[in-house]
Scaffold this motif. Structure first.
Motif, PDB file in Angstrom:
ATOM      1  N   HIS A 102       0.842  -1.207   0.000  1.00 24.84           N
ATOM      2  CA  HIS A 102       0.000   0.000   0.000  1.00 24.84           C
ATOM      3  C   HIS A 102       0.876   1.255   0.000  1.00 24.84           C
ATOM      4  CE1 HIS A 102      -3.132  -2.830   0.660  1.00 24.84           C
ATOM      5  NE2 HIS A 102      -2.791  -3.085   1.903  1.00 24.84           N
ATOM      6  N   ALA A 103       1.964   1.229   0.756  1.00 23.35           N
ATOM      7  CA  ALA A 103       2.864   2.387   0.798  1.00 23.35           C
ATOM      8  C   ALA A 103       3.563   2.586  -0.545  1.00 23.35           C
ATOM      9  CB  ALA A 103       3.886   2.221   1.916  1.00 23.35           C
ATOM     10  N   ASP A 104       3.957   1.478  -1.193  1.00 25.19           N
ATOM     11  CA  ASP A 104       4.584   1.585  -2.519  1.00 25.19           C
ATOM     12  C   ASP A 104       3.657   2.280  -3.509  1.00 25.19           C
ATOM     13  OD1 ASP A 104       6.858   0.167  -1.703  1.00 25.19           O
ATOM     14  OD2 ASP A 104       6.077  -1.770  -2.402  1.00 25.19           O
ATOM     15  N   VAL A 105       2.407   1.839  -3.531  1.00 22.95           N
ATOM     16  CA  VAL A 105       1.440   2.401  -4.477  1.00 22.95           C
ATOM     17  C   VAL A 105       1.180   3.870  -4.144  1.00 22.95           C
ATOM     18  CG1 VAL A 105      -0.946   2.263  -5.306  1.00 22.95           C
ATOM     19  CG2 VAL A 105       0.409   0.170  -5.012  1.00 22.95           C
ATOM     20  N   ALA A 106       1.079   4.183  -2.851  1.00 23.55           N
ATOM     21  CA  ALA A 106       0.901   5.578  -2.461  1.00 23.55           C
ATOM     22  C   ALA A 106       2.105   6.418  -2.874  1.00 23.55           C
ATOM     23  CB  ALA A 106       0.671   5.674  -0.952  1.00 23.55           C
ATOM     24  N   ASP A 107       3.312   5.852  -2.784  1.00 23.11           N
ATOM     25  CA  ASP A 107       4.517   6.571  -3.222  1.00 23.11           C
ATOM     26  C   ASP A 107       4.437   6.934  -4.698  1.00 23.11           C
ATOM     27  OD1 ASP A 107       5.726   6.416  -0.732  1.00 23.11           O
ATOM     28  OD2 ASP A 107       6.980   4.683  -1.234  1.00 23.11           O
ATOM     29  N   ARG A 108       3.989   5.971  -5.514  1.00 22.95           N
ATOM     30  CA  ARG A 108       3.925   6.224  -6.947  1.00 22.95           C
ATOM     31  C   ARG A 108       2.860   7.262  -7.277  1.00 22.95           C
ATOM     32  NH1 ARG A 108       7.656   3.703  -5.988  1.00 22.95           N
ATOM     33  NH2 ARG A 108       8.411   5.836  -6.078  1.00 22.95           N
ATOM     34  N   ILE A 109       1.734   7.207  -6.574  1.00 21.42           N
ATOM     35  CA  ILE A 109       0.690   8.220  -6.787  1.00 21.42           C
ATOM     36  C   ILE A 109       1.220   9.595  -6.414  1.00 21.42           C
ATOM     37  CG2 ILE A 109      -1.532   9.043  -5.891  1.00 21.42           C
ATOM     38  CD1 ILE A 109      -2.439   6.107  -5.868  1.00 21.42           C
ATOM     39  N   GLU A 110       1.946   9.658  -5.316  1.00 19.23           N
ATOM     40  CA  GLU A 110       2.529  10.936  -4.897  1.00 19.23           C
ATOM     41  C   GLU A 110       3.543  11.428  -5.934  1.00 19.23           C
ATOM     42  OE1 GLU A 110       4.028  13.000  -0.745  1.00 19.23           O
ATOM     43  OE2 GLU A 110       4.237  10.818  -0.969  1.00 19.23           O
ATOM     44  N   GLU A 111       4.294  10.500  -6.531  1.00 23.04           N
ATOM     45  CA  GLU A 111       5.274  10.873  -7.553  1.00 23.04           C
ATOM     46  C   GLU A 111       4.579  11.460  -8.791  1.00 23.04           C
ATOM     47  OE1 GLU A 111       8.967   8.850 -10.103  1.00 23.04           O
ATOM     48  OE2 GLU A 111       7.601   7.572  -8.933  1.00 23.04           O
ATOM     49  N   TYR A 112       3.529  10.789  -9.272  1.00 20.24           N
ATOM     50  CA  TYR A 112       2.789  11.321 -10.424  1.00 20.24           C
ATOM     51  C   TYR A 112       2.122  12.663 -10.070  1.00 20.24           C
ATOM     52  CZ  TYR A 112       3.229   7.056 -13.270  1.00 20.24           C
ATOM     53  OH  TYR A 112       3.706   6.011 -14.031  1.00 20.24           O
ATOM     54  N   HIS A 113       1.620  12.750  -8.859  1.00 17.60           N
ATOM     55  CA  HIS A 113       0.975  13.997  -8.441  1.00 17.60           C
ATOM     56  C   HIS A 113       1.963  15.157  -8.468  1.00 17.60           C
ATOM     57  CE1 HIS A 113      -1.795  16.675  -6.476  1.00 17.60           C
ATOM     58  NE2 HIS A 113      -1.051  16.779  -5.401  1.00 17.60           N
ATOM     59  N   ALA A 114       3.207  14.890  -8.065  1.00 10.33           N
ATOM     60  CA  ALA A 114       4.220  15.947  -8.066  1.00 10.33           C
ATOM     61  C   ALA A 114       4.509  16.441  -9.484  1.00 10.33           C
ATOM     62  CB  ALA A 114       5.506  15.425  -7.420  1.00 10.33           C
TER      63      ALA A 114
ATOM     64  N   LEU B 168      -2.794   7.764   1.706  1.00  8.11           N
ATOM     65  CA  LEU B 168      -2.840   9.052   1.011  1.00  8.11           C
ATOM     66  C   LEU B 168      -3.424  10.140   1.893  1.00  8.11           C
ATOM     67  CD1 LEU B 168      -4.102   7.843  -2.495  1.00  8.11           C
ATOM     68  CD2 LEU B 168      -1.767   8.539  -1.896  1.00  8.11           C
ATOM     69  N   ALA B 169      -4.413   9.782   2.701  1.00  5.64           N
ATOM     70  CA  ALA B 169      -5.002  10.756   3.616  1.00  5.64           C
ATOM     71  C   ALA B 169      -3.984  11.216   4.653  1.00  5.64           C
ATOM     72  CB  ALA B 169      -6.232  10.151   4.296  1.00  5.64           C
TER      73      ALA B 169
END
Length: 402
Positions: A323-335, A363-364
């Motif tokens: 879950h943390a890995d996927v959140a990391d990637r979402i945060e990367e795309y968001h940046a 993410l929250a």
């Protein structure tokens, strides 16, 4: 800025395999199998309602509904599902070439009133001439985008509430009118990677959608569309379409991805690659280039897996990991500038829970979500001390089987 999370409605069928609804002679309507594939689910309204309700409960903002030969009509299906949900929005995909722009504008207005403002629009110009001809559309690739440009000009024109005239190559409209314009106006999502698509996206889209390419390629697209939009005096937001396989550990997630590959024999992959290779879609060709039809080196960027695209068209990549890995990637795309994440997984019901109960809280905590819904089972401990729906155990509403 926070992210917007959307899920997917599998109106062409669903299941625990990447082998799609063509495992049924009729697209899964009456469950008449022609190949020995287990775990394939028909897209009946009862099952789609389960997916929609799960998405709403877990905190997704909207669900994308596809368009095409092998899925149910997006407008009719989603307006039915709106009666089973309260807040969930519906990102309705449709093809401009098979409907009048004034009628589409009127349908959107009616939809907004029936659902109390829960419509989003995904404009699909179409990258497959065979599919387009099936619906009576015989324009070539670039002329389809030219027509979409005119189509969206008319739609926005008649939403003004005043008679609207238009005289173009593809449409002539005399006094076009939506007597009661939609309120609010539906946001327009639009995708396309070709030179013909970019200017249309810049002029008309509220959200430009790309399929899940590696971050550096996504950044190039964002820069391209942002520059075109600035030339038009507009600001465009950005979204990305991805599958997800999220688990309590990275090892569990990759084991699930590998299990999906186990269902795919070389002949199945070769046949799918041959068919997908005939697509005129530049975006589809970019998806194919990520893996080259080979099972080797499918992790094309950290946690970005191209295995889905071996046999399925459209979005062919998945975020795979803890879950943390996927959140990391979402945060990367968001940046990079991506605000909207349109996600899916196989099966869509179970994967919604894995993501919703594992990634959304992460993410929250990172401050990337405006709100997170309270679980109706919060405070109801299971034997292991976790809520009964926690991702450490079996997801809710999961039947037996793999």
């Amino acid at each position: 800025m926070t992210v917007h999370l959307h899920w997917f409605l599998p109106t062409g069928g669903d299941g625990r395999t990447l082998v799609d609804r063509h495992a049924y002679t009729d697209g899964g309507i009456t469950r008449s199998r022609v190949t020995p594939v287990s775990g394939v689910r028909a897209p009946d309204v009862e099952y789609l309602a389960q997916v929609a309700k799960a998405a709403e409960q877990l905190g997704f903002e909207a669900v994308l509904t596809p368009t095409g030969t092998w899925c149910e009509d997006a407008w009719l299906t989603t307006v039915a599902l709106a009666q089973h949900t309260e807040r969930l929005k519906f990102l309705v995909a449709f093809r401009p070439g098979v409907i009048s722009p004034v009628l589409a504008a009127q349908m959107a207005a009616t939809y907004q009133r029936i659902t109390r403002g829960r419509l989003l629009l995904n404009v699909v110009t179409g990258g497959d001439s065979t599919e387009q001809r099936r619906f009576g559309d015989h324009l070539d690739h670039d002329r389809r985008y030219s027509r979409t440009d005119e189509f969206l000009s008319v739609v926005r024109g008649v939403w003004s509430g005043q008679p609207y005239d238009f005289d173009g190559e593809h449409y002539r409209i005399d006094g076009g009118l939506t007597a009661l314009p939609p309120d609010p106006l539906p946001e327009i999502f639009f995708g396309g990677s070709s030179a013909a698509a970019g200017p249309v996206a810049a002029r008309h889209s509220d959200v430009y959608l790309t399929w899940g390419e590696p971050p550096e390629q996504v950044k190039q697209k964002i820069d391209w569309i942002r520059g075109l939009a600035e030339h038009e005096g507009r600001t465009v937001r950005f979204g990305i379409r991805l599958h997800t396989i999220s688990r309590d550990s990275s090892a569990e997630a990759w084991a699930t991805a590998n299990r999906l590959l186990d269902d795919l024999d070389p002949d199945t992959i070769a046949a799918a690659q041959e068919a997908l290779g005939r697509s005129e879609s530049v975006g589809q060709q970019r998806m194919l280039a990520l893996h080259g039809g080979s099972r080797d080196k499918l992790e094309i960027a950290p946690n970005l897996w191209a295995g889905v695209g071996l046999v399925r068209g459209g979005a062919g990549t998945a975020l795979v990991g803890s879950h943390a890995d996927v959140a990391d990637r979402i945060e990367e795309y968001h940046a990079l500038g991506v605000d909207h994440f349109v996600l899916s997984g196989y099966p869509h019901l179970e994967e919604a829970y894995w993501f919703g109960e594992g990634v959304i809280p992460d993410l929250a905590r990172r401050g990337l979500l405006a709100r997170i819904p309270a679980s109706p089972l919060g405070g109801v401990p299971a034997a292991n001390g976790r809520p009964a729906s926690a991702p450490g155990g079996a997801p809710l509403l999961v039947a037996g089987g793999r």
